[in-house]
Design an enzyme around this catalytic site. Structure first.
Site, PDB file in Angstrom:
ATOM      1  N   CYS A 114     -44.318  -1.218  78.714  1.00 18.84           N
ATOM      2  CA  CYS A 114     -45.190  -1.545  77.572  1.00 18.84           C
ATOM      3  C   CYS A 114     -46.630  -1.849  77.982  1.00 18.84           C
ATOM      4  CB  CYS A 114     -44.629  -2.740  76.811  1.00 18.84           C
ATOM      5  SG  CYS A 114     -42.951  -2.467  76.291  1.00 18.84           S
ATOM      6  N   HIS A 276     -50.101  -4.434  71.863  1.00 19.34           N
ATOM      7  CA  HIS A 276     -48.991  -3.480  72.032  1.00 19.34           C
ATOM      8  C   HIS A 276     -48.058  -3.649  70.837  1.00 19.34           C
ATOM      9  CE1 HIS A 276     -45.323  -1.672  73.210  1.00 19.34           C
ATOM     10  NE2 HIS A 276     -44.721  -2.825  73.483  1.00 19.34           N
ATOM     11  N   ASN A 306     -42.143   1.303  68.148  1.00 19.32           N
ATOM     12  CA  ASN A 306     -42.676   0.895  69.443  1.00 19.32           C
ATOM     13  C   ASN A 306     -42.715   2.134  70.345  1.00 19.32           C
ATOM     14  OD1 ASN A 306     -43.023  -0.053  72.052  1.00 19.32           O
ATOM     15  ND2 ASN A 306     -41.645  -1.802  71.813  1.00 19.32           N
TER      16      ASN A 306
HETATM   17  O1  UT7 Z   1     -41.892  -3.477  73.779  1.00 20.53           O
HETATM   18  C1  UT7 Z   1     -40.975  -4.037  74.654  1.00 20.53           C
HETATM   19  C2  UT7 Z   1     -40.833  -5.451  74.406  1.00 20.53           C
HETATM   20  N1  UT7 Z   1     -39.834  -5.677  73.415  1.00 20.53           N
HETATM   21  C3  UT7 Z   1     -39.970  -6.629  72.536  1.00 20.53           C
HETATM   22  O2  UT7 Z   1     -40.977  -7.279  72.518  1.00 20.53           O
HETATM   23  C4  UT7 Z   1     -38.826  -6.896  71.607  1.00 20.53           C
HETATM   24  C5  UT7 Z   1     -38.681  -8.353  71.329  1.00 20.53           C
HETATM   25  N2  UT7 Z   1     -37.505  -8.666  70.526  1.00 20.53           N
HETATM   26  C6  UT7 Z   1     -37.395  -8.300  69.229  1.00 20.53           C
HETATM   27  O3  UT7 Z   1     -38.272  -7.642  68.691  1.00 20.53           O
HETATM   28  C7  UT7 Z   1     -36.197  -8.763  68.457  1.00 20.53           C
HETATM   29  O4  UT7 Z   1     -35.446  -9.621  69.264  1.00 20.53           O
HETATM   30  C8  UT7 Z   1     -35.279  -7.601  67.954  1.00 20.53           C
HETATM   31  C9  UT7 Z   1     -35.986  -6.862  66.831  1.00 20.53           C
HETATM   32  C10 UT7 Z   1     -34.948  -6.659  69.073  1.00 20.53           C
HETATM   33  C11 UT7 Z   1     -33.981  -8.162  67.393  1.00 20.53           C
HETATM   34  O5  UT7 Z   1     -34.250  -9.079  66.360  1.00 20.53           O
HETATM   35  P1  UT7 Z   1     -33.590 -10.541  66.385  1.00 20.53           P
HETATM   36  O6  UT7 Z   1     -34.037 -11.203  65.159  1.00 20.53           O
HETATM   37  O7  UT7 Z   1     -33.939 -11.178  67.693  1.00 20.53           O
HETATM   38  O8  UT7 Z   1     -32.048 -10.207  66.268  1.00 20.53           O
HETATM   39  P2  UT7 Z   1     -30.852 -10.518  67.294  1.00 20.53           P
HETATM   40  O9  UT7 Z   1     -30.904  -9.613  68.459  1.00 20.53           O
HETATM   41  O10 UT7 Z   1     -30.798 -11.991  67.524  1.00 20.53           O
HETATM   42  O11 UT7 Z   1     -29.605 -10.098  66.404  1.00 20.53           O
HETATM   43  C12 UT7 Z   1     -29.291 -10.750  65.167  1.00 20.53           C
HETATM   44  C13 UT7 Z   1     -28.145 -10.024  64.497  1.00 20.53           C
HETATM   45  C14 UT7 Z   1     -26.954  -9.788  65.416  1.00 20.53           C
HETATM   46  O12 UT7 Z   1     -25.776  -9.926  64.631  1.00 20.53           O
HETATM   47  P3  UT7 Z   1     -24.930 -11.299  64.653  1.00 20.53           P
HETATM   48  O13 UT7 Z   1     -24.511 -11.497  66.080  1.00 20.53           O
HETATM   49  O14 UT7 Z   1     -25.878 -12.359  64.164  1.00 20.53           O
HETATM   50  O15 UT7 Z   1     -23.816 -11.006  63.712  1.00 20.53           O
HETATM   51  C15 UT7 Z   1     -27.088  -8.340  65.823  1.00 20.53           C
HETATM   52  O16 UT7 Z   1     -25.864  -7.732  66.143  1.00 20.53           O
HETATM   53  O17 UT7 Z   1     -28.567  -8.729  64.065  1.00 20.53           O
HETATM   54  C16 UT7 Z   1     -27.663  -7.744  64.569  1.00 20.53           C
HETATM   55  N3  UT7 Z   1     -28.411  -6.513  64.795  1.00 20.53           N
HETATM   56  C17 UT7 Z   1     -28.595  -5.576  63.856  1.00 20.53           C
HETATM   57  N4  UT7 Z   1     -28.179  -5.484  62.578  1.00 20.53           N
HETATM   58  C18 UT7 Z   1     -28.550  -4.402  61.875  1.00 20.53           C
HETATM   59  C19 UT7 Z   1     -29.044  -6.132  65.931  1.00 20.53           C
HETATM   60  N5  UT7 Z   1     -29.657  -4.950  65.728  1.00 20.53           N
HETATM   61  C20 UT7 Z   1     -29.383  -4.582  64.457  1.00 20.53           C
HETATM   62  C21 UT7 Z   1     -29.740  -3.471  63.678  1.00 20.53           C
HETATM   63  N6  UT7 Z   1     -29.308  -3.414  62.401  1.00 20.53           N
HETATM   64  N7  UT7 Z   1     -30.518  -2.472  64.148  1.00 20.53           N
END
Ligand code: UT7
Length: 349
Positions: A114, A276, A306
């Protein structure tokens, strides 16, 4: 000492628009979840066979070179940032040199994910300031769509990424009131494995000797790339999203303020911040923390997702094309990602 200016900028995104709803065909997700958590509405996917990271880089580079008012023959050096190269090796820089029929100039690939473009720009700036080169082509390009896990298992990663390319011609100049002011680069390898694609890689060499003793030489070769890795989804990017998020919202403001402070400037002097495009929520958090107005931050993750090393030059190009950046404006480029690595460049456009 010569200064570097961005003499030309270009971007390219594939025609194929993939909406959040389009992804429902492959995985259990929803438009609502993706918009709420990331801000992304759609992204572009490159043509499966006709477009590669290099071909997209070439498209962006052609525009940047034309806008700089020079020809590809006048480029002295290529720096190509990507995490999704056409080949494991050689890098995309030489493929671009060949495709654009450039002279036998040097070509360097940067693998800083990134923050790759900001790192690449920093390297280019040093060559200009030292007087070694006059025109350097700096490219950030990614074809993520070729290697994401499109099953529900990989949904936390795959919904985020998109394809595209951005490029600039960095040029030696003595024009008053313009030029790159500074760069600040950082890394912390302690979290290398929480946002990574492990394979193919030589990390198997670090496996315990007693484990390796169970394999013959041919099987050890298999540790580099094997069917088991594919079955266990170890050939796709892995990300602990919440952990990355937490670190990103700490390091983004830090490295932006570091750049401003080093130059005796404040957030009020900033005409435009180009963060970014990792997650709209991260950019909004940074904006709030730094108390920036809406017109001081440019985001386009909604349209492109992204695009890793391509995201900063694509956003910069779009902001400039919309007339939001003018000569002499103070612009900050900032990135954070896998490594972790993070960086900022401050410039007078
Ligand atoms: O550019 C590289 C650097 N990357 C970043 O900066 C990314 C930083 N992180 C993020 O942007 C966020 O953490 C994400 C967008 C990747 C994820 O969002 P989050 O709010 O942190 O969600 P999470 O990973 O804590 O997941 C919450 C829930 C989980 O379900 P349970 O365990 O609560 O039942 C996941 O399984 O959301 C679920 N989940 C999804 N649901 C629907 C994860 N991905 C998805 C999805 N659709 N695509």
């Amino acid at each position: 000492m010569p200064k570097s200016i961005i003499a030309g900028i270009g971007m390219y995104v594939p025609e194929n628009v993939v909406t959040n709803n389009d992804l429902l065909k492959y995985m259990d997700t929803s438009d609502e979840w993706i918009r709420e958590r990331t801000g992304i509405e759609e992204r572009r996917y490159a043509h499966r066979t006709r477009e590669t990271t290099t071909t997209m880089g070439v498209e962006a580079a052609q525009i940047a070179i034309e806008r700089a008012g020079i020809t590809a023959q006048e480029i002295d050096f290529i720096i190509f940032a990507t995490l999704s190269p056409d080949y494991y090796f050689p890098g995309c820089g030489v493929l671009l040199q060949r495709a654009m029929q450039m002279k036998e100039i040097g070509a360097l690939d940067v693998r800083n994910q990134c923050s790759g473009f900001v790192y690449a720009l920093t390297v280019a700036d040093q060559f200009i300031k030292s007087g070694m080169y006059k025109n350097i082509l700096v490219v950030g390009a990614e074809k993520h769509s070729f290697g994401l896990d499109f099953s529900t298992r990989g949904r936390n990663v795959s919904v985020i990424f998109g394809d595209g390319a951005g490029a600039v011609v960095l040029q030696s100049s003595d024009e008053p009131g313009r030029g790159i002011l500074s760069h600040h680069l950082h890394s912390d390898g302690n979290s290398a494995e929480i946002l990574a694609m492990y394979n193919p890689g030589t990390h198997a060499n670090y496996w315990k000797e007693e484990t390796l003793a169970n394999f013959n030489d041919a099987e050890i070769g298999d540790l580099f790339f094997s069917h088991a890795m594919i079955d266990k989804a170890q050939v796709f990017p892995y990300m602990d999203g919440p952990a990355v998020f937490k670190k990103a919202v700490e390091k983004f403001p830090e490295v932006i303020l570091e750049a401003l402070t080093a130059n005796g400037l404040t957030t009020q002097d900033l005409a435009m911040l180009i963060p970014h495009q990792a997650n709209l929520r991260i950019a909004q958090f940074v904006q709030k923390k730094l108390q920036l107005r809406d017109d001081q931050v440019y985001n386009n993750i909604q349209k492109y997702g992204n695009t890793t090393a391509a995201s900063v030059p694509i956003a910069l190009c779009e902001a400039w094309e919309k007339g939001l950046i003018k000569n002499g404006d103070l612009v900050c480029l900032a990135a954070f990602g896998s490594g972790f690595t993070w960086a900022s460049s401050l410039l007078r456009w």
